[in-house]
Design an enzyme around this catalytic site. Structure first.
Site, short mmCIF file in Angstrom:
data_model
loop_
_atom_site.label_atom_id
_atom_site.label_comp_id
_atom_site.label_asym_id
_atom_site.label_seq_id
_atom_site.Cartn_x
_atom_site.Cartn_y
_atom_site.Cartn_z
N MET A 71 5.59 4.60 39.24
CA MET A 71 6.77 5.43 39.38
C MET A 71 6.40 6.91 39.31
O MET A 71 6.98 7.74 40.00
CB MET A 71 7.81 5.07 38.31
CG MET A 71 9.20 5.57 38.60
SD MET A 71 9.85 4.98 40.18
CE MET A 71 10.75 3.52 39.68
N LYS A 124 9.28 1.79 -3.76
CA LYS A 124 8.57 0.66 -4.36
C LYS A 124 9.10 0.32 -5.75
O LYS A 124 9.17 -0.86 -6.12
CB LYS A 124 7.08 0.98 -4.42
CG LYS A 124 6.24 -0.26 -4.66
CD LYS A 124 4.75 0.02 -4.49
CE LYS A 124 3.94 -1.26 -4.68
NZ LYS A 124 2.50 -1.00 -4.52
N GLU A 133 3.52 -1.55 14.42
CA GLU A 133 4.93 -1.58 14.04
C GLU A 133 5.88 -1.37 15.22
O GLU A 133 7.01 -1.84 15.21
CB GLU A 133 5.22 -0.54 12.95
CG GLU A 133 4.61 -0.88 11.59
CD GLU A 133 3.17 -0.43 11.42
OE1 GLU A 133 2.56 0.01 12.42
OE2 GLU A 133 2.65 -0.50 10.29
N PHE A 171 0.78 9.62 -1.16
CA PHE A 171 0.05 8.86 -0.14
C PHE A 171 1.02 7.98 0.64
O PHE A 171 1.85 7.27 0.07
CB PHE A 171 -1.02 7.99 -0.81
CG PHE A 171 -1.75 7.12 0.19
CD1 PHE A 171 -2.52 7.68 1.20
CD2 PHE A 171 -1.64 5.74 0.14
CE1 PHE A 171 -3.17 6.89 2.14
CE2 PHE A 171 -2.29 4.93 1.07
CZ PHE A 171 -3.06 5.52 2.07
N GLN A 172 0.90 8.00 1.94
CA GLN A 172 1.77 7.26 2.85
C GLN A 172 3.25 7.57 2.62
O GLN A 172 4.11 6.70 2.77
CB GLN A 172 1.50 5.75 2.79
CG GLN A 172 0.11 5.41 3.34
CD GLN A 172 -0.06 3.96 3.71
OE1 GLN A 172 0.50 3.08 3.06
NE2 GLN A 172 -0.85 3.70 4.75
#
Lengths: 587, 167
Positions: free
Chosen positions: A484, A165, A53, A115-116
């Site tokens: 760097m 949802k 993502e 969940f999630q």
């Protein structure tokens, strides 16, 4: 006539299409399945399936920054949303318009550690310009249209819309964008005419003026950049640009002094230090630009044009703030000052240019061009530039030394051609960003100038590049170090290279092969040109692994805690000007 | 040294979920001080709440606080009451005293002088309600300290400008 109610998921798709969106970068998951189902049933929106993502957000950023449009991301709840956080923060810091749709557990489960489930609006509140949790399908269309309005108006930024949802399944009414008007958010675009007159007067009176342009010019659009160039030329004043502003004035313009700041040019930084009038346009006096604040451009009056009032007087007190769209402000200055701006004190101006020419003569970007045994990273970028300068080219970068060398040695004559993570400094930005740029410009040449360490941070996106047959070129300056980090350890920590060497790098040629791309490695300076040529002639994705001098450092450099006139020009300066103790604690 | 100023800022915001978190997150995220913060809905028809913030900082920080607040999307208006002329600032406190005997009598006597109201009383306790400037509340609380003070609840300051002009 009441329209037939749509499902929440269909409303999402319809809203995106009505907002002119043609592509969405995303990754499916349980909470967003209804949207993926609606996506499946239509043909107006293209979905690009990323591999992580974070990559989706950077790709959307690349898309947005190369087109000036809003980039759109679609991810699921919980880990989908938390993985997007780095990208969102990056977009916030660099003012990139992004709308990120996140799935959420159904409203009745919110707060139950489902969940999630993650508190997405809570987590993203400080890293977005604004966010929404849609609890009622009747609010859905309005919030989506508002999200686009907020993302792109004023100072652009990322907006999250969190979609439970059950809301995606619920039937609800659709409201078209033209019927949605935000209650209160109206950024000021028109500058105050009184201040415009004052600005004209100050510019006309200045003996040693300097224009200091930033990413706000790019965000305002090509028109604003054209006005900016016009004003610079009309006043015959020197001009520097920030990392984010590169391309706002053509690098080939003789008024351009190069980039300003920590790794900016000697002439740009000394001009900033010595000017008597600084005109900051869409730039924000970032600490990478100013160096030590109490020694920053001590003798100058400052005009600051910016759309964001909170950028004014944040780090540096300015004499004349002008709040508004920089394009509008520049047009107003040009309209008002058409007659007066070019009749400045010409003797003083020539003296100013003579001083600048003297600084330019130091040739601060020089490096050892004589090496026949190994490739200097600067040389690699110079060659890449020579081979691509007449092409339709877009450059992205990762973060580190290679990024600074790209900024110094690649010359941009147009805006929206340079995509780099400036504010947040996100390693792993360049590859997914290049992907987004290539999606927006299928015919163009898109090159990610990368470091071998950074590119590994989102290397999984090679798989996305393969899936959509994107001919992205990855030009790796491989010095085997986090360059760097190594440079700072050399400068500040006695050369103790703690954990900055990558002992087990992949074979990038095989890696390219594994992802269906072409890979080559080049170590001999004499073979570099051929390798670049082959990369450019190849019509598929290509990784060119350029083995460069592992010990090279990025100069010039203003060490942290130092002032513009205390910059290090090369390794010979390092020993003479050790970094102060106050400087050590700065980043 | 740049001097630290104390400012009372009124902020009119959309009464929507998360708006208070946005304001508070702004202060903590950017390292600004909050001396007190109060919030309540003030305009039901338009769904507006008013937040009163008392904060301290250098003039440059105070200016940043106002600019950053006005950048929040649900923020409608901001007033720096300290900067914009005379204003009234009030706070309410509920103060519980426990004890018997002389101390208890003394606390009641002082409450009378300070015009605090008794809102709850048992044979061994009082709860005083008091409204006034924060300084007045502080003075009263200090006096109650040796007289059996056991608990304090304060609202934080609310404020409004004097005169006919409105937000």
């Amino acid at each position: 006539m009441a329209a037939e109610p749509l499902s929440g998921a269909d409303i999402v798709i319809k809203a995106l299409v009505d907002q002119g969106v043609d592509v969405v970068f995303g990754y499916p998951g349980g909470a967003v399945l209804p949207i993926y189902d609606s996506l499946f049933k239509q043909n107006s929106l293209r979905h690009i399936l990323v591999r992580h993502e974070q990559g989706a957000v950077h790709a959307a950023e690349g898309y947005a920054r190369s087109t000036g449009r809003v980039g759109v991301v679609l991810v699921t709840s919980g880990p989908g949303a938390t993985n997007a956080v780095t990208g969102l923060t990056d977009a916030l810091m660099d003012s990139v318009p992004v709308v990120c749709l996140t799935g959420q557990v159904p409203t009745h489960l919110i707060g139950n550690d489902a969940f999630q489930e993650a508190d997405t609006t809570g987590i993203t509140r400080p890293c977005t310009k604004h966010n929404y949790l849609v609890k009622d399908v009747r609010e859905l269309a309005r919030m989506l249209h508002e999200a686009f309005y907020v993302a792109k108006s004023g100072r652009p930024g990322p907006v999250v819309v969190d979609l439970p949802k059950d809301v995606l399944f619920a039937p609800g009414p659709y409201t078209p964008p033209e019927e949605v008007r935000h209650k209160s958010y109206r950024p000021q675009l028109r500058p105050d005419p009184v201040r415009i007159s004052q600005a004209v007067e100050m510019i006309a009176r200045a003996k040693r003026p300097l224009f200091y342009g930033g990413g706000g010019l790019i965000n305002s659009g090509p028109e604003a950049c054209a006005r900016f160039a016009e004003l610079v030329r009309l006043t015959d004043a020197p001009c520097t640009l920030t990392l984010m502003g590169l391309g706002a004035l053509p690098a080939s313009d003789p008024h351009f002094l190069g980039m300003v700041g920590m790794h900016g040019t000697y002439e740009a930084n000394l001009a900033m230090h010595g000017c008597d009038l600084m005109v900051a346009v869409g730039s924000r006096f970032d600490d990478r630009v100013t160096g030590r604040l109490n020694a920053f451009s001590p003798g100058s009056k400052k005009i600051h044009i910016d759309i964001d009032p909170s950028s004014i007087n944040k780090n540096v007190r300015v004499d004349l703030p002008i709040i508004g769209d920089v394009g509008e402000a520049l047009s107003a200055i040009l309209a008002e000052g058409a007659a007066s701006l070019h009749c400045a004190d010409s003797a003083a101006r020539s003296e100013w240019w003579r001083a600048i020419d003297k600084w330019r003569a130091r040739d601060c970007l020089r490096y050892d061009r004589g090496r026949r045994d190994l490739i200097k990273p600067q040389y690699a970028i110079e060659r890449l530039y020579e081979f691509t300068r007449d092409r339709d080219v877009y450059i992205t970068t990762e973060v580190g030394q290679h990024q600074m060398w790209a900024a110094q040695f690649f010359k941009f004559d147009e805006p929206n051609r340079w995509m780099t993570s400036g504010g947040l400094g996100t390693m792993g930005y360049g590859l997914p960003a290049a992907m987004g740029v290539q999606i927006a410009h299928p015919e163009a040449l898109v090159i990610d100038i990368a470091g071998e360490a950074s590119v590994l941070m989102n290397i999984q996106e090679m798989s996305t590049i393969a899936q959509y047959r994107l001919p992205v070129k990855v030009f790796i300056l491989n010095n085997q170090y986090m360059g760097m980090v190594r440079q700072w350890q050399e400068l500040l920590h006695g050369g103790r290279y703690s954990e900055s060497y990558t002992a087990a790098l992949p074979d990038f040629v095989k890696l390219a092969d594994a992802f269906g791309a072409v890979g080559r490695r080049v170590e001999d300076p004499a073979k570099l040109d051929d390798a670049i040529r082959e990369m450019l002639d190849t019509h598929s994705a290509f990784i060119l692994d350029v083995a460069v001098d592992p010990a090279e450092n990025c100069f010039p450099m203003i060490p942290s805690g130092a002032a513009h006139n205390e910059m290090l020009l090369g390794p010979e300066d390092e020993a003479e000007k050790p970094v102060s103790e106050e400087g050590m604690v700065l980043v | 040294m740049v001097e630290i100023e104390r400012h009372t800022i009124a902020v009119l915001v959309d009464n929507e979920p998360g708006v208070l978190a946005r304001v508070i997150g702004l202060f903590s995220g950017r390292g600004y001080n909050i001396e007190s913060l109060t919030v309540a809905e003030v305009d039901r028809a338009n769904g507006l709440s008013r937040i009163t913030i008392v904060t301290t900082g250098t003039p440059m920080i105070i200016e940043q606080i106002k600019a950053q607040l006005s950048r929040l999307v649900p923020v409608h208006k901001i007033r720096d009451l300290t900067d914009e002329g005379p204003f009234v600032e009030r706070e309410m406190a509920l103060i519980k005293i426990a004890g018997k005997g002389d101390a208890r009598i003394e606390s009641l006597r002082l409450a009378d002088i300070f015009r605090a109201r008794v809102v709850d009383s048992t044979t061994e306790s009082f709860v005083f309600e008091m409204t006034g400037s924060s300084e007045k509340l502080n003075a009263f609380i200090n006096l109650m300290e040796p007289l059996g003070l056991v608990e304090i609840s304060r609202t934080g300051a609310v404020a409004i400008s004097r005169g006919a002009a409105s937000f």
